[in-house]
Every structure is written in C-alpha cells, then in structure tokens.
Design an enzyme around this catalytic site. Structure first.
Site, PDB file in Angstrom:
ATOM      1  N   GLY A 715       0.816  -1.204   0.000  1.00 48.36           N
ATOM      2  CA  GLY A 715       0.000   0.000   0.000  1.00 48.36           C
ATOM      3  C   GLY A 715       0.846   1.249   0.000  1.00 48.36           C
ATOM      4  CD  GLN A 719       5.745  -3.594   3.554  1.00 45.33           C
ATOM      5  OE1 GLN A 719       5.648  -3.492   4.765  1.00 45.33           O
ATOM      6  NE2 GLN A 719       6.576  -2.849   2.851  1.00 45.33           N
ATOM      7  CG  ASP A 838      -6.788   4.665  -5.791  1.00 42.71           C
ATOM      8  OD1 ASP A 838      -6.533   4.722  -7.009  1.00 42.71           O
ATOM      9  OD2 ASP A 838      -6.051   4.099  -4.972  1.00 42.71           O
TER      10      ASP A 838
END
Length: 1512
Positions: A715, A719, A838
C-alpha cells in the site's frame, strides 16, 4: 534574628515580591558575595563536621548582624548547620524562599542537603536563634554557594539576589514560610516561576560563587558523601518536615507568614514548635546527627545502590530514629509547628514554616510540579517539580553530575529513578538534586509533547493546589494545627497543616507519584512492601520524605479523622504509603488521571474493605494527592479523603497482592516495576489504572494475535499481509501503517481511511475489523517507532490479479454480478457523500464466493456538493482517471468514480485495461480516440477547465466507443457508453447505472460464482511478480501455474518449462485449444534420436534434482548467457525426476500422440513451457527435439504415462494426462481440447508435480500448493478435443509427463524452430520472456513480446510457423492468437480460420493456439493494445469455434463470444481476436489461456487467454 533577617530579606511581610526581591538582591550583593565564600567553606565544613552544635553559635553569630548581616550570619550559621542555610540566606536576601527552594532543588542535592541540614540543625537552631529565621535566612546564602555552579552562574548576583531570595523563601519555607506576601499558591507559583528565575539568578550568583560552590560541592560531595547523607537524613527528617511546613507555608501561601510570621509568630510558634523540636532535634543533633549521618548515608547509599534505599528513606521517615521518636517527634513538632504556625501566623509557623517552608517549600514547590513529592521524599524532599528538577539536574549534573546514580536508577524509569538517585546524590552534592530529580522526570516528560503538556498541567495543578490549599489552609490551618498537634503528640510525627499538606501533597504528590514510581521500580525488587518500608525506615531520609507525604496524608486524615493512629500508624502509613504509593504510583503515574484515581480508589477500595487499618490512609492520601494533582485539587482532596478512609482500612499494601491491581504485591510490584518501567512511559496507552488495564491499556490485541502467512500487497503506507487470527482461526488482511518515515506522525491517508471506513457499512465495501499495533507496550512503541495494522476481512483475489492471471474466464453473468455489486457499493458511498477517488481493478476485491468489495479508501474524502472548495485532481490511477481530472478540474463530483467503473466494465469484457498510457497527455489522447475529443459541442463546460487549451488532443476525434467495443453485449455497451460520457454532468450516476437494463434485474446472491482458482490467491502483487518474472525470462511457477489456468496446461507448462516461452505460455494458453497444431511442430526439426532420448531420460532419472542447464547441455541446445543463468536457477525436483522418466516418456508419448493428433504436442509443449521462462526457450528446444522423438516412439506409452503422471502429480505431463479423461470429440478438436485439458491438468497438476520437474517450487512465485483441480469447464473447454489424444498418449508412456513437457517445448520449439527462429528474434526483441531463441522464434517472440499486441512480428515471424500452423491448422489458430497479438497476423489467418477449425484438426488449431497463446502470453498489459483489439480476425474465432468447440464446444461460439471478447466480437471480427491477444496484457500465461479460449476451438482458453489479452 530570623525575623529581622526575614524582614530584611523579605523586605517585610507587607513588601511586594518585587520589592522583597530587590531588597534581597541588594542584601545579597552586599553580604552574600563577600560573606558567602567564607561562610560557605567554613559552614560546609562545620556542617559536615559538626552538624548540630556548630550551627547554633553560627546562627547566633549570624543573628547579631544587621538584617543583611544577620542574613549573612544566619546563612553562615545555617550553612554551618547544613548546606541548606546558605540557601536560606539567599532566600532571605531574595525574599523568594519558594523560588529559593525550587532553586535549591534545581541547584541540586546540595541545596536539598543544605536545606535538610538547615532543617535538621535549624531544629536545634530555633531555640538558639529563637526565630530560626536567621538560620533560615542564613541558610539562603549557603544555598547559593552550594548551588550548582551552573545554577549560580545562571542566576546573576542581581538575579540571584531577588530570585535567590525568592528561592530562599520558597526553599526555606522556614525563613518566612511565604517568601512573598503572596498567598502560598501565589508563592508557589512565584516560587515555580521564581525558581526558574532563581535558577538564572542563582546561576549568575553561582557564577560569582562558582568556585566556592564547586569547592563546597566537592567538599560536600566528599564530606557530604557521608555528612551530607547525614545532613540529608536530618534534612530528610527536618527537611521533609520543612518541606511539609514549606508546603503548608507555601500552600498557606502567606508571604507575610514567611516573613512577618517568621519574624513574629515565627519566633514564637517556631520557638514553641522548635523547642520540642529543638529538644528532639538537639537530641537528634547530638544523637541524631551521627545517626542521621549514619542513616542518611545508608539511605543514600542504599537508595543510590538500591531501589530499597528509597523505601528505606520512606521508612526512615518514620524510623528517623530509632529516631522514630526524635524524627517522629521532630516531624510531629514540625507538623505541629507547621500547623501551628499556619494557624497563628496565618502563614503557618513562621520559623518552622520558614525552615519547613524553606526545605518544604522547595519540596512543596518541587512537589507541586508533581514530581516534587516523590522526588522530594525520596531525595530528602529536595526533589523539585520537573521544572526545577530540570534546572537543578543540569546544574548538579555539571558539577556533581549524579548521572551515575541517575543511570543506576534510571533503570526503573529514567526520570523517576534518576530523580531518586539524583536527588540523593544531589542531597549530598547539591540542592539541585531535587530539581535534578524533578528535572529528570521533566526532561523525560518534556522529551515528548505529551509529557510537556502533562508538565504544564502539573504546574497549573500545583498552582491550583496551592491556591486551594491556601483557601483551605485558613479553615484547615486551625484544624490542621490542632490535628497536627494531636497527630504530632499522638504520632510524634510532624505533619504539615492540611492546607500545606495538600498543597505540597498535591504538588509533591505528583512528584511523589513519580517518585513512588521510582520507588516502585527501585523498591519493586524487595518482595514485600512491608520489608521495603522497614528498609525505608532504616533509611531516614526516604522516610522523612515519605513522612512528609504521609504527614500530608495524615494531615488530611487528621482533618478528617482528627489524628492518625500513632507513630506506628503513621510509620505504618508511611510504610504502606511508600509501598502503595510505589505500587499505586506506577499505575497512577501512567494513569495520572481520573481513571487512575478511580481505579486506585476501586482497587484500593476493593483492597481496603478487607483492610480496616487507617494507616493506609496516607497512601490513599498520596494516591489521592496524586489524583488530586491531576484533577481539581478540591475534588482531589475529597477523593483523597475518601480514598484515605478506604486506605485506612487497608493493611500494608505489600501484603495485599490483590489490594491494588495498580499496586500489586511486592513481587508483583517487582514484575510490575519492570513492566511498569516499560508501561509507565506508555504515552499512548491509557494512563488510568495502568496496572488494572495492564492487559487492555495498550490495546486489547497486538499483531502477535495473528499468524502472518505472507505479503499480498503493497500500500501507500506499508505492506498488506494475509494472516490468520489465532483466536478465531479467521483469515484477515493486515494493512500495515508504518510510522518510521512519517514526518507528521500518523499518515493522513491512514487516518482518512480509518475515519471513513468506520462510517461505511455495506456488503460491497470492505469491512475494517479493528486496529492493532506491533508492540505490546507504548514505551516500546515509542522507542522503536512501531507500526499500526488495520485488520480487514480477507478477500481471496482482486480483479487485477484475476484478469492478469488468465486463470479465470468471466462470462456476461459474472460481469453483471460484479458490476452490480460494485455499483451498489459505490452508490452507497456517494449517498454517504464520500468520493472513493481510487477505483481500479486492484482495489476491487473478490472472494471465492463471487462477492465483490470495494477497498482502499486511503484517497477517499467527504464530498459536499454545496461546498465550492477545490479538491486535488491528482487522484485516481491514470488508466482510470476521467478526462475532467486530466484537464485540471478541481471541483469535481462523484462522476469521477463512475468513469473509473466504466473503465472496469470495459476491462472485464476485454480482459485488459482499455486506456493504458503512462502520461496524462497520452492518457487524454487515448480517451479521445475512443470517446471523442473533448470539445464544447459535447462538453460545454470543458472550456472552463485549466488545461483545456494546453492538453487538448492535437487532432479532433469522433466518438468510436460503440464501434470499438461492438463485441460487448448491447445492454452492457449501453451502460459502458453511458458511464464513459466525456461530460461529467451527462455521465450516469451509480444509482442510474443500477437502474440500467444491464444491471437492473441482477441478483448477485443468486448467481453462481466464476470458476476461481482456489489454489492460488490472485492479487496485484502476485500478478506483478509473475509478470516480472516472465519478463525476466524466468519461470514464474506460480504465475505459470496460474497462467496455465488461463493457458490451462500450456501456459503453465510453458512458464514452468521455460518462461522464455512466455510467448509460448501465451501460445500454450491458446494452444491448449491450438495445441493440436503443436504436434506437427515437434515433428519439424529437432527430434532426439533414441540415444539422445535415452540420455535425457537417464539424466532425469539419475539425478535427484536436474538443473535445466544440464538439460540444455545434454540436448546440445544453444542458450544465451542470460537464459543459461535462468536455466541454472531451475532445478527439477527429485519427484519430477522420479517421474522424470515418465515425464520424459510421457512427453514423448504425448508428442507422439500429439503428432498423430497434431494438437496434442503443442499442448504438451505448452505444458513444458510451464518451466522457467528462461529455461523454457532452451528447454523447449531440447524438449522439442526430445518430444519429437518421444512422440514418435511413444504415443501409446504417453497415454499411460500421462495417466500415471497425473496420479503421481508429476508435472506438466500429469496435468495433461488428467485432462485426457475427456476424450477428443474429433482428432482435431479432440486433440485441441485434450491439449487444453492437458494444459489445464498441467496447470492443475503441474503446479506441484510438473513444475517441480521443470522448476523447483522455491523458484516459482506463489503457486497453488497443489495443482489446481481440473475444472470441468476448463477441462472441457481446453480438453474436450484433446482428451482422447492426450489421454492415450499420456497413458501409454510412463514418461508421459516429461514427454508432455518436452512435447510442449518441442511444439513450441519446432514451430518456433522453423518460423520460430525468425519470430524468436522478434520475440526476444519484443519480449524479455524469451530465453531461448527456439522458443522466442517459435511464436513467443512476437506474441509474447509486447509486440504481439502491436506487431505482426509474432504472426509474421509466425507466418512461417503459420505454414506449420496451417498444416496443423495452427496457422489459423496462430492468426487468431496473432489476432490477439496483432492484427496483421490475423490477416494471414482469417481465411484459414474456417480451414483451421475444420480442415486442420485440433492439432493445427492447437498449434495455432500455441502461437496465439504465445501471443497472448505476451504481457499485453505491458503495452497499449487498445487500438489493436480489432486485429483479431473473426476467422480465428470462427476457426476457433471449431477447435474451440472442444473447449468451447460446451460453450457454443456465442458462449465464446460471451467469453467477453470474441463472444460477440471475436467471431465477428478480427478485432475480437485482437482483443483476445490484448488479453496478454495481463501476462503471457494468461494470454495463452485466454488465447485458447478466445480461439474458436478453445473458448475457455480463449476466454482466459483473452482474459485481459482480449484486444477488445
């Protein structure tokens, strides 16, 4: 003398502080500077040598002088008595006794020692002095001299004069209990403020007397080592009493009290109080001084050396003598005096209050900071609040750095323990020690913003406490005086007036709490608090300090109960108090809040009920005081009283393990001490009821509660891990939030995500279960920069991983279900006014039940349509970013998320992102080509956008979206068109999308989930690694395995056999359907003679693990250095070798059968492809040769071997064999399907057995532990045609598995060999996957390389192979594959397609598929294939419909079309195939799978191959 000196120094009781300070400064300048040097040296020496006797004469000498002279003389005499007097002189001179006291604390242990000595000696002095004011006054000067050089230097003589006087008054509570006329609270505040000033003043003055101070400190340090400790003990007793008195004085906050009271009632009450005290103190001086010296040294030594020392000191408070009598009486007298003086003078006993106030006021001031009490108690009451301690620390540190002691005790807690050790050492060495100790906490506290705030609060609380104490003093003064008298008489312990006690208690309670913490840590070692208390008693000083605290508590008790039980009860209370304080303090300190108090109360209460003894009250008082310090002092006092009552009922806390969760049994305390040492600093953890909340204070759960299985993602701030909850066994995803590199603390994105996800509860939105840390303790967390973990429900896949894997084919119903769930979640978000910002395939998670969840809200934000404020337009991944953001829109709407969902809808059908650009300008260009150029005609507001003029496309495009995506079903195309409207105002909303025809009646819960790879979690990270490995030319076994799913067996085997065949894997995927064509390939060219075959078999059988490089050598295959390295990395597991013979043979049989079948070999070759990409090229060539011969020799064996291998789970072959069960419907289609089945099996079985043969599992990226089970769909799709041929081949040959792999390699190698080499070059150029020229040449180069999408090279170079393909019918297939890879290739193939499916058996189709697969194997995702999607010839589809009929025979061509691309468009147009080729963008392996599916003959593989490879 005292009064005159007080008056002179203080400027009169009525003088204002400023005036008094000025007068004191003047006097100091006059007398202190000249007199101090002689006084300091001689005073120090006499003090050390003759603690009690010398002081009186000196005092008398000091008394005769003028006010200033008297002050100086008093300073000298008091200095003779103890180091303290000089400070008192300063206080008198400064008129700032509190400040002086604080300064003393700051100045260091010496100041405290001097103060204590003064106290001890001033006890006798009172009678001698009569007022003791002179002694206190005199004490000021020595204080200045004794102060650390730093403090002196800091305080100028001028500053030192006023502030020193203030400090003197403050520190020497006796010398005018109120340094200033201000109330005790005011004094305390001033004292605190003045202490700071005094620090400077003293520093300046100390600058003058630096040498003197240094000498004195040295002498004190040497003599004071022993004598100072004695004086400390005295100070500890008298000093603590003074501290208490000072507390009372300061709390009473009557500056007049200190001055006028010191002059008048001071003399009277002090004489009265001092007389008993004097007698006692005299007795002490004659008797105690030695014992004080002896005991204080012990206490100091023990304290320094052991935490017990603190306890001993505390105990010694009561023990002060064997001195219990004298110390207790001393204390009692002091407390009585304090109480009396407060009541008579209103300011408290002026002389005593001076003395007491001097040392007490320093104490109280120090305590008022909240560290002071504990530190002062433990350090002889010199410990000042953190503020003071900080300055004193520095000062004392520089001259007498008690760093050693500090470090020794810092272990308990650097602040607390250091306080104790420092205060002790500083008692001996310098006054600053108390400040020192305070400072250590304050410094520690100040190290963190939290601590700084707490420190501020402490000061404010201390000031408030002083005020409250002052207010209560008047009322309580009388009561306190009476109660003190009673308590003093009854308990023969000095207790300051309750007001003083509470003021000091509250201030010092905080310190005491901290000190107690130190004590806890230090005392914790002792098993029983009682024992510790006894030890403390043995050590006089700590007891004195404790007694002060106890006295404060007792005073409150007295006020409440009138008198505490006796010295025993007091000492017991003292003992209990230190222990409970220690115990409680540990928790309290952490929870210095209401919770702590409540918890303590509750804990104490729970413990108290069984314990009826009132002695516990002091502890409660202390705890209450601490709590009081924390909370409003009035409330605190009430709470403390209640607690005290409860505590009174409690027996010794040490004996009560359950008495306090916070204060556990001594042993528990020890553990707690260690734990608390860690926990105390828990800044992040709940501060209340630290021990009580032991298990939950830092968070109920730690990341240790999870078994981390592996990393599944990366990310923006850490992680993402897959983990299993140890308690529930549930799978979770842990999203790590690292704070290491975070400049501003917790990442804003993580804060937003947490905040938003807590407000979103929907079945289509990821659920955040909890937040955990990776530290069990806040201290560790702060020290090691720990991390937070957001705990989410675990989702098996994300859309990107699935689409790129090529392992799954989504039909229209699947797409409907996915889009319905996605739009429901998005509609929910938008109705809650949140923009996701996103949305992309990797943020759309999917579990094996087909449930879709929207994840990653790190960029999400609250959206307000009424709000006109701009938002950042740098959101949303570029490929999914809408045109308004690309053009600079900052006031966007939820329509931006709808555009992203429209891109995903197109991607689900095409198996690849529809707009792939790496720059914003290029992205806008791509969008314009499909959706038309943004212009005012279509989008009126576009001209308002910032970048409209700079970024608009160079040429105007018309909207061609419906034409480009004609293969998408009409209902879906309508929605697609609606969601990709350029004008955001015309774009559909999520709610409107749910009402469209395509999604209106969809019920995801009633729809069967797609055939997902249960053996492999397909995530973005896995997919990227897989793609990277293929590009590196290395076999990504796991990837290959997954790709094989797409490719079925071929893709898997290709990847495994030689990733260089990445093209092959793609072709393999397609070849699964086209594998039929592969057999012919194997024929051409490189066939191993029997001897070579034998060598190969021997090689495989002989070695436990076979290096692919060895294979290459045995086969005399030329490989480039890069490929060689890759091959060296590839080892075939022994199991594979064991089955190696079988594998090799099966490969041969497969090849043979494939040759006959024509389609089997390709699939088999494809299967070998599963091997490392780099190795694949070389291995493929080698296998191609081997397989050619093996196939010829062992077709019958192959079937058997393949079956065996399936059973054995030996690699590619076995999976192929497994596939055989479905027998080919027709030789061509059957072979094709069989190949597909074999590919599937290879994918399924190969994961474990085949791959091991080809690639060691360790070298493969994540793979299913077991070969994926053959899915009927996949098997049917890919294997229907292949079934019989493969089955017979594999069954016949014991080495069917190896043969299958070899056949695959050969199939690729041979077709590649002829055209391969041409194409291989292209492939190599185009794709990094191709390690070997054969493989590259074969088909891989063009189809695998990104070129396949873009270039016809694959096909063109494959054009030679197309001949073979044509012979195998592979040409058409190849074209279809090429269609996937390139339009041109299709051009060659379209005519053949019909022939391909019809005339060319599956073998040809299979081969073509292999080619096609190879093309798709290209990672078309790496290229922008959008515009190539029309490449695929419909012919291929049509063609493939036949061959693909095998796989897709189950699914009619329409189904194929449903395979998203070609379903509608593959058959219709080459574009479909182009799309299919586009699928390869996902990964070569994927491409192949889809390519097969996309190929008409293998709809499943074609679907898969096209997955993302679909051009469109």
């Amino acid at each position: 003398m005292p009064s005159s000196s007080d008056t002179a120094l203080g400027g009169g009781g009525g003088l204002s502080w400023a005036e008094k300070k000025l007068e004191e400064r003047r006097k100091r300048r006059r007398f202190l500077s000249p007199q101090q040097p002689p006084l300091l040296l001689p005073l120090l020496q006499p003090q050390l040598l003759q603690p009690p006797p010398p002081p009186p004469p000196l005092l008398f000498l000091a008394a005769p002088g003028t006010a200033a002279a008297a002050a100086a003389a008093a300073a000298a005499s008091s200095s003779c008595f103890s180091p303290g007097p000089p400070l008192e002189v300063k206080r008198l001179a400064r008129g700032k006794r509190r400040a002086g006291g604080r300064q003393k604390r700051r100045r260091g242990p010496r100041a405290g020692q001097e103060a204590e000595k003064r106290r001890v000696f001033s006890l006798p002095q009172p009678q001698q002095d009569g007022g003791g004011g002179a002694s206190s006054g005199g004490g000021v000067t020595p204080l200045v001299e004794y102060e650390d050089v730093s403090s002196q230097s800091e305080q100028g003589l001028l500053l030192g004069g006023a502030s020193a006087a203030t400090a003197a008054t403050a520190a020497g509570g006796t010398g005018g209990s109120g340094g200033s006329p201000a109330s005790s609270s005011g004094t305390q505040r001033r004292g605190e403020g003045s202490e700071r000033r005094p620090r400077r003043d003293r520093r300046s003055s100390s600058g003058r007397s630096k040498d003197r101070h240094r000498e004195h400190r040295r002498r004190d340090g040497q003599r004071g080592g022993g004598e100072a400790s004695k004086s400390r003990s005295r100070h500890g007793h008298g000093g603590e009493e003074r501290a208490e008195a000072g507390k009372s004085g300061s709390s009473s906050s009557s500056g007049g009290r200190r001055k006028s009271a010191s002059a008048t009632s001071s003399s009277s009450s002090s004489r009265k109080d001092r007389d008993p005290k004097a007698h006692r103190s005299r007795t002490k001086s004659s008797k105690e001084p030695p014992s004080a010296y002896k005991e204080p040294p012990k206490a100091y030594r023990e304290d320094k050396t052991e935490p017990k020392a603190y306890r001993r000191r505390q105990r010694s408070l009561s023990p002060l003598g064997g001195r219990d009598d004298s110390p207790v009486s001393h204390r009692a007298s002091q407390s009585l005096r304090n109480r009396k003086s407060p009541s008579p003078a209103g300011g408290g006993s002026s002389p005593y209050s001076r003395r007491l106030a001097r040392s007490p006021s320093p104490y109280s001031r120090r305590r008022s900071p909240s560290y002071s009490r504990h530190s002062s108690y433990e350090r002889g009451g010199d410990v000042s609040p953190s503020p003071y301690s900080s300055s004193s620390w520095r000062r004392s540190r520089s001259p007498y750095s008690p760093v050693i002691r500090r470090s020794a005790k810092s272990r308990s807690r650097s602040p607390y323990s250091s306080r104790h050790s420092r205060s002790r050492s500083r008692h001996r060495l310098s006054r600053s020690r108390s400040r020192h100790s305070s400072i250590s906490p304050s410094t520690l506290t100040l190290k963190s913003s939290l601590a700084a705030e707490l420190n501020k609060n402490k000061k404010a609380r201390a000031a408030e406490a002083a005020r409250a104490a002052e207010a209560a003093k008047a009322a309580e003064a009388a009561k306190a005086a009476e109660a003190a008298a009673k308590a003093a008489k009854a308990a023969s312990t000095s207790t300051p007036t309750k007001g003083n006690t509470e003021t000091g208690a509250s201030a010092s309670q905080t310190n005491h709490v901290k000190d107690v913490k130190k004590l806890k840590t230090e005392h914790a070692p002792s098993p029983s608090s009682g024992g510790t208390l006894k030890n403390d008693k043995a050590k006089t000083k700590p007891p004195l300090q404790v007694t002060k605290v106890d006295n404060n508590l007792i005073v409150d008790k007295a006020t409440k109960k009138a008198v505490v039980v006796g010295k025993e009860s007091k000492s017991a209370a003292t003992k209990e108090e230190p222990v409970s304080l220690k115990e409680k303090t540990k928790p309290l300190t952490p929870s210095i809040g209401a919770k702590e108090k409540e918890q303590h109360v509750a804990l104490v209460t729970s413990t108290l009920p069984p314990l009826p003894l009132p002695p516990m009250l002091p502890e409660d008082k202390d705890a209450d005081s601490l709590r009081g310090n924390i909370s409003v002092k009035a409330v605190k006092k009430e709470v403390e009283k209640k607690l005290r009552c409860l505590l009174a009922d409690l027996p010794l806390p040490p004996e009560l393990p359950g008495g306090d969760d916070l204060s556990k049994s001594p042993e528990e305390k020890k553990t707690a001490t260690q734990l608390h040492n860690k926990r105390r600093p828990k800044i992040c953890g709940p501060r209340f009821g630290e021990i009580k909340e032991k298990d939950i204070d830092w968070g109920k759960r730690c990341v240790d509660k999870f078994d981390i299985i592996g990393i599944i993602g990366e990310g923006t701030y850490g992680q993402v891990y897959k983990a299993r909850d140890k308690d529930t066994g549930e799978m979770v995803a842990l999203k790590k939030v690292r704070l290491d590199n975070e400049k501003e603390g917790f990442p804003i994105t993580a804060i937003r995500e947490i905040k938003i996800l807590r407000q979103l509860t929907h079945q289509s939105i990821i659920n955040m279960k909890e937040i955990v840390t990776d530290k069990e303790d806040a201290l560790d967390f702060k020290k090691d920069k720990g991390a937070f973990y957001l705990v989410f429900e675990y989702m098996d896949h994300d859309l990107m991983g699935l689409l790129e894997s090529g392992l799954v084919h989504f039909n229209e119903n699947h797409i409907k279900s996915f889009m319905r769930q996605l739009m429901e979640g998005l509609d929910y978000c938008h109705k809650k006014n949140f923009l996701h910002r996103d949305i992309k395939c990797s943020n759309i998670l999917l579990n094996n039940r087909g449930q879709i969840k929207l994840a990653d809200f790190g960029l999400a934000r609250l959206y307000s349509s009424e709000e006109s404020r701009p938002y950042t337009n740098k959101v949303i991944t570029l490929w999914y970013r809408p045109p308004e953001l690309l053009l600079g829109e900052e006031r966007y709407t939820p329509a931006i998320d709808v555009w992203s969902c429209g891109c995903i809808l197109g991607e689900l059908f095409t198996k690849k992102p529809i707009f792939q650009a790496n720059q914003e300008l290029a992205q806008l260009e791509l969008i314009s080509r499909i959706c038309g150029s943004p212009c005012p005609a279509v989008w009126p507001d576009v001209i308002k956008l910032p970048y409209f003029n700079t970024m608009k496309p160079k040429k105007q495009y018309r909207r061609k979206l419906r034409e480009e995506f004609v293969f998408i079903p009409a209902a879906a195309l309508d929605l697609f068109d609606y969601m990709l409207a350029l004008d955001p105002s015309k774009r559909c909303t999520a709610e409107q999308a749910l009402q469209c025809e395509f999604l209106r009646d969809v019920e995801p819960s009633k729809m069967p989930p797609p055939d997902l790879p249960l053996w492999q979690d397909c995530h973005e990270l896995w997919s990227k690694k897989r793609r990277r490995q293929k590009q590196m030319g290395m076999t990504d076994d796991v990837s290959t395995v997954k790709a094989p799913r797409k490719d079925l067996s071929l893709g898997m085997d290709d990847s495994r056999t030689s990733t260089p065949q990445s093209v092959l894997p793609s072709s393999q995927l397609k070849p699964q359907g086209n594998s039929n064509a592969a057999p012919v390939k194997t024929g051409p060219g490189q066939q191993l003679n029997h001897s070579e075959l034998a060598i190969l078999l021997n090689l495989l059988q002989s070695k436990t693990s076979v290096n692919m490089a060895d294979f290459v050598q045995v086969l005399n295959i030329k490989v480039n250095s890069e490929t060689q390295q890759q091959l060296n990395k590839i080892n075939l597991p022994a199991g594979i070798l064991a089955t190696g013979e079988k594998q090799t043979d099966p490969s041969t049989p497969q090849q043979e059968s494939s040759k006959p079948l024509g389609g089997i070999q390709p699939s088999q070759n494809m299967q070998p492809k599963v091997e490392p990409d780099a190795a694949q090229a070389a291995v493929q060539s080698a296998f191609a040769v081997l397989l050619t011969q093996l196939i010829k020799a062992q077709q019958s064996k192959q079937k058997d071997v393949l079956l065996e291998e399936r059973e054995n789970g030996s690699g590619h072959e076995a999976p192929l064999q497994l596939r055989p069960p479905p027998e080919p419907a027709t030789p061509a289609s059957g072979q094709d399907d069989l190949i597909q089945h074999q590919d599937m099996r290879l994918l399924e079985l190969t994961p474990e057995p085949d791959r091991p043969r080809i690639l060691p599992p360790d070298q493969r990226p994540p793979e299913p532990p077991e070969p994926p089970p053959v899915t009927e769909e996949d098997l049917d799709y890919r294997t229907e045609n292949q079934h019989v041929p493969t089955t017979s081949s594999s069954l016949t040959d014991p080495h069917a598995g190896v043969k299958a792999a070899l056949l695959q390699l050969l199939a690729q190698h041979q077709p590649q060999d002829d055209p391969k080499r041409e194409s291989g070059i292209d492939y190599q150029a185009g794709d990094t996957y191709v390690p070997s020229s054969d493989y590259k040449d074969n088909f891989g180069s063009s189809s695998f390389s990104s070129a396949p999408y873009v270039s016809n090279d694959g096909l063109g170079s494959a054009s030679a192979p197309p001949l073979e393909r044509r012979s195998f019918m592979g040409n058409s297939d190849i074209q279809s594959l090429d269609n996937y890879s390139t339009t041109s290739s299709h051009s060659g193939g379209p005519p053949q397609p019909s022939a391909f499916s019809e005339s060319f058996p599956s073998s040809v189709a299979g081969y073509g598929d292999i080619y096609l697969n190879t093309g798709p194997m290209l990672f078309s995702g790496d290229k922008d294939h959008r515009f190539e999607y029309s490449h695929g010839p419909i012919a291929v589809l049509a063609n493939s419909s036949d061959p693909s009929t095998g796989p897709e025979s189950t699914h009619p061509l329409p189904a194929k079309m449903h395979n998203y691309n070609y379903g509608g468009s593959l058959q219709e147009t080459p574009g479909g195939h182009g799309l299919m080729h586009g699928q390869t963008w996902t990964s070569p392996a994927q491409g192949p799978g889809y390519s097969q599916g996309y190929r008409g003959h293998i709809s499943t593989s074609a679907g898969r191959g096209r997955g993302r490879g679909l051009p469109y």
